[in-house]
Design an enzyme around this catalytic site. Structure first.
Site, PDB file in Angstrom:
ATOM      1  N   ASP A  12       0.939  -1.105   0.007  1.00 27.64           N
ATOM      2  CA  ASP A  12       0.168  -0.027  -0.138  1.00 27.64           C
ATOM      3  C   ASP A  12       0.736   1.289   0.162  1.00 27.64           C
ATOM      4  O   ASP A  12       2.020   1.099   0.436  1.00 27.64           O
ATOM      5  CB  ASP A  12      -0.981   0.077   1.285  1.00 27.64           C
ATOM      6  CG  ASP A  12      -1.670   1.144   1.369  1.00 27.64           C
ATOM      7  OD1 ASP A  12      -2.398   1.406   0.472  1.00 27.64           O
ATOM      8  OD2 ASP A  12      -1.603   1.757   2.640  1.00 27.64           O
ATOM      9  N   ASP A  14       0.132   5.164   1.223  1.00 20.93           N
ATOM     10  CA  ASP A  14       0.018   5.804   2.163  1.00 20.93           C
ATOM     11  C   ASP A  14      -0.205   5.118   3.489  1.00 20.93           C
ATOM     12  O   ASP A  14      -0.811   4.260   3.861  1.00 20.93           O
ATOM     13  CB  ASP A  14      -1.271   6.784   2.167  1.00 20.93           C
ATOM     14  CG  ASP A  14      -1.210   7.603   0.773  1.00 20.93           C
ATOM     15  OD1 ASP A  14      -1.022   8.934   0.748  1.00 20.93           O
ATOM     16  OD2 ASP A  14      -1.493   7.210  -0.054  1.00 20.93           O
ATOM     17  N   ASP A 175      -1.613  -0.997   5.646  1.00 25.77           N
ATOM     18  CA  ASP A 175      -2.047  -0.541   7.144  1.00 25.77           C
ATOM     19  C   ASP A 175      -3.486  -0.223   7.312  1.00 25.77           C
ATOM     20  O   ASP A 175      -3.953   0.528   8.382  1.00 25.77           O
ATOM     21  CB  ASP A 175      -1.383   0.674   7.518  1.00 25.77           C
ATOM     22  CG  ASP A 175      -1.837   1.941   6.669  1.00 25.77           C
ATOM     23  OD1 ASP A 175      -2.071   1.867   5.330  1.00 25.77           O
ATOM     24  OD2 ASP A 175      -1.721   2.890   7.171  1.00 25.77           O
TER      25      ASP A 175
END
Length: 232
Positions: A12, A14, A175
């Site tokens: 991922d 960000d 996250d």
């Protein structure tokens, strides 16, 4: 030797690969100023950064109506396009992970829900050694690359094709819950980046995953082991 079951690594963007919150919150504060709202501190809204521009606006001004939210969102995106990459940095330890992957011939890339007009310039601005980070990536899948974003499988499977290996031989590190659901939906190995933008009221242990990384160095530990379920 690297973990023989893992032939590719996807991140991922960000909150996992890159700490983009400083840029995003700076753009948020510029948008808030445009509409005469008070600015917010980075740490107060940092955890919302993984969930997109509207989540940041809601974190800063939770009682606005839909029309004003949309106006603020457009202002935020306009400002963000101008300052994208000014303050963003790879998380501590990620550079070493990327060098490890390259040294061992392991393809890597990004699957993000961030639009290409933001994701690709950011990856071109960030450097790995003397070259733009994007130059080392075998795949960069943005939120508008396919008709569906995460947690759908489509962007994940396209990234797997570009990496040149089966989805079950790829570890996807994220996250947010949707990241781990996307990994599950595409039959990738799902790993939680515990250093990311995980809010106090999140419960990542309930997200679908096979591995939890408390720091980037643990990714290297995982890749050098034959069979591990949790790294700290």
């Amino acid at each position: 030797m690297p973990n023989s079951a893992i032939l590719g690594v996807l991140f991922d963007l960000d909150g996992t690969l890159v700490d983009t919150a400083p840029d995003l919150v700076a753009a948020l504060n510029l948008a808030l100023h445009d509409f005469d709202y008070p600015s917010v501190a980075l740490e107060d809204v940092r955890d919302a950064a993984s969930n997109g521009s509207l989540a940041l606006i809601t974190a800063a001004q939770p009682t606005l109506n839909a029309k004003r939210n949309a106006e603020l969102q457009q202002a935020l995106l306009t400002h963000y396009q101008r300052i994208n990459g000014d303050h963003a940095r790879l998380f501590d330890g990620i550079t070493e992970v990327l060098h490890y992957l390259m040294d061992n011939g392991i393809a890597f890339g990004v699957v993000t829900n961030k639009a290409a007009r933001f994701a690709r310039p950011l990856l071109a601005t960030l450097r790995l050694g003397q070259q733009p980070l994007i130059d080392y990536m075998s795949s960069v899948i943005s939120g508008d690359t396919t008709t569906q974003g995460k947690p759908a499988a489509a962007p994940m499977l396209l990234a797997a094709q570009q990496l040149g290996c089966h989805a079950h031989n790829i570890i996807y590190i994220g996250d947010a819950r949707r990241d781990l659901e996307a990994a599950q939906n595409s039959h990738m190995v799902g790993a939680i980046a515990m250093w990311g933008y995980i809010a106090a009221d999140d419960n990542p242990t309930h997200w679908p995953h096979q591995v939890r990384f408390d720091k980037p160095q643990a990714i290297i530990d995982f890749m050098t082991q034959a069979s591990v379920s949790h790294y700290a």
